[in-house]
Design a protein around this motif. Structure first.
Motif, mmCIF file in Angstrom:
data_model
loop_
_atom_site.group_PDB
_atom_site.id
_atom_site.type_symbol
_atom_site.label_atom_id
_atom_site.label_comp_id
_atom_site.label_asym_id
_atom_site.label_seq_id
_atom_site.Cartn_x
_atom_site.Cartn_y
_atom_site.Cartn_z
ATOM 1 N N ARG A 94 15.808 -0.940 -1.772
ATOM 2 C CA ARG A 94 15.035 -0.998 -3.018
ATOM 3 C C ARG A 94 14.223 -2.289 -3.090
ATOM 4 O O ARG A 94 13.057 -2.279 -3.507
ATOM 5 C CB ARG A 94 15.980 -0.890 -4.218
ATOM 6 N N LEU A 95 14.828 -3.389 -2.666
ATOM 7 C CA LEU A 95 14.110 -4.669 -2.666
ATOM 8 C C LEU A 95 12.925 -4.628 -1.715
ATOM 9 O O LEU A 95 11.843 -5.137 -2.026
ATOM 10 C CB LEU A 95 15.068 -5.795 -2.273
ATOM 11 N N SER A 96 13.116 -4.010 -0.564
ATOM 12 C CA SER A 96 12.035 -3.870 0.406
ATOM 13 C C SER A 96 10.889 -3.041 -0.172
ATOM 14 O O SER A 96 9.713 -3.382 0.003
ATOM 15 C CB SER A 96 12.572 -3.209 1.686
ATOM 16 N N MET A 97 11.237 -1.984 -0.900
ATOM 17 C CA MET A 97 10.205 -1.119 -1.471
ATOM 18 C C MET A 97 9.397 -1.839 -2.548
ATOM 19 O O MET A 97 8.163 -1.720 -2.591
ATOM 20 C CB MET A 97 10.853 0.147 -2.055
ATOM 21 N N VAL A 98 10.068 -2.599 -3.424
ATOM 22 C CA VAL A 98 9.307 -3.290 -4.474
ATOM 23 C C VAL A 98 8.400 -4.360 -3.863
ATOM 24 O O VAL A 98 7.304 -4.628 -4.376
ATOM 25 C CB VAL A 98 10.218 -3.901 -5.565
ATOM 26 N N ALA A 99 8.841 -4.959 -2.733
ATOM 27 C CA ALA A 99 8.005 -5.945 -2.045
ATOM 28 C C ALA A 99 6.770 -5.281 -1.440
ATOM 29 O O ALA A 99 5.653 -5.815 -1.531
ATOM 30 C CB ALA A 99 8.809 -6.671 -0.971
ATOM 31 N N GLN A 100 6.962 -4.141 -0.818
ATOM 32 C CA GLN A 100 5.821 -3.416 -0.235
ATOM 33 C C GLN A 100 4.817 -3.006 -1.307
ATOM 34 O O GLN A 100 3.603 -3.036 -1.082
ATOM 35 C CB GLN A 100 6.317 -2.167 0.492
ATOM 36 N N ASP A 101 5.335 -2.596 -2.462
ATOM 37 C CA ASP A 101 4.470 -2.112 -3.537
ATOM 38 C C ASP A 101 3.930 -3.236 -4.421
ATOM 39 O O ASP A 101 3.068 -2.985 -5.266
ATOM 40 C CB ASP A 101 5.245 -1.118 -4.414
ATOM 41 N N GLY A 102 4.475 -4.448 -4.253
ATOM 42 C CA GLY A 102 4.070 -5.546 -5.116
ATOM 43 C C GLY A 102 4.520 -5.340 -6.549
ATOM 44 O O GLY A 102 3.844 -5.766 -7.500
ATOM 45 N N ASP A 103 5.671 -4.717 -6.714
ATOM 46 C CA ASP A 103 6.180 -4.312 -8.022
ATOM 47 C C ASP A 103 7.011 -5.447 -8.639
ATOM 48 O O ASP A 103 8.218 -5.544 -8.418
ATOM 49 C CB ASP A 103 7.021 -3.045 -7.861
ATOM 50 N N ILE A 104 6.369 -6.293 -9.424
ATOM 51 C CA ILE A 104 7.059 -7.443 -10.020
ATOM 52 C C ILE A 104 8.094 -6.985 -11.045
ATOM 53 O O ILE A 104 9.200 -7.535 -11.114
ATOM 54 C CB ILE A 104 6.043 -8.405 -10.654
#
Length: 229
Positions: free
Chosen positions: A35-45
């Motif tokens: 999940r952390l990897s996905m928010v980083a890829q998406d730039g989801d602050i």
């Protein structure tokens, strides 16, 4: 898996419960970092802060691993500038980490031409200009190789001592610029070492015993040789 962890023989109910807890924790940990990897890829602050609310120590894990791909590496590679700046503000130590290929987030941002992010990193921590990655190559060496004169000047002003950094081949950024035939980058570096009264750097030798002018002469770079006169 049970046989590997506890042996093939029958275990007590308590041992079985312990095993199940270990397995559950392992799967939960994998899910959290996915999940952390996905928010980083998406730039989801917002997603980042939701994870932090659920797992307040989620970023602490990376301090305990020598080489790893952090969410800051992922954001740097994907060009998620605002996310990267937010994450670096929360956990500055992530910017100092090398991934398993030997690159810092700053190196990855440069490699992927995310210049706005590079400048963001520079504004938050000017010492990142000197961070030594694979082959002890710093961001300054990399920019000298690319010949980006504007960024090269910004790096030198932000971190003056970086001009002294050496690769594993004993190359300064000046050596790198000359070997890469980046004459304008060489002129920026030449002007800088003169400005700070460090012209002796031009006489430093690489692992083959060559100064920048030996290299320039061997490559018939007459402009480079003439520039020093």
């Amino acid at each position: 898996m049970r046989a590997l962890l506890f042996g093939a023989e029958e275990k007590s109910p308590e041992a079985e419960r312990t095993l199940n807890r270990v397995i559950d924790m392992a799967f939960q940990s994998v899910e959290i970092y996915e999940r952390l990897s996905m928010v980083a890829q998406d730039g989801d602050i917002e997603g980042l802060y939701e994870l932090i609310a659920e797992y307040p120590n989620i970023l602490e894990h990376f301090d305990n691993v020598s080489f790893c791909e952090t969410p800051l590496h992922i954001a740097a590679e994907k060009g998620q500038t605002h996310f990267a700046m937010e994450l670096m503000n929360l956990k500055p130590s992530l910017a100092l980490k090398l991934n398993v290929s030997g690159f810092s987030p700053m190196h990855l941002a440069l490699q992927n031409n995310h210049i706005r992010m590079v400048r963001g990193f520079l504004a938050m921590d000017s010492s990142l200009v000197s961070i030594k990655g694979r082959g002890r190559i710093t961001p300054l060496h990399y920019v000298a190789q690319l010949g980006n004169e504007e960024l090269l000047s910004e790096f030198l002003f932000a971190c003056p001592s970086s001009v002294e950094d050496l690769t594993i081949k004993c190359e300064t950024a000046v050596h790198v610029a000359v070997k890469s035939q980046q004459f304008m980058a060489f002129k920026v570096l030449l002007g800088w070492v003169r400005r700070v009264n460090r012209e002796e750097i031009l006489d430093w030798k690489d692992e083959d015993g060559n100064t920048v002018f030996h290299i320039a002469a061997s490559m018939n770079q007459t402009e480079t040789c003439s520039a020093a006169l």
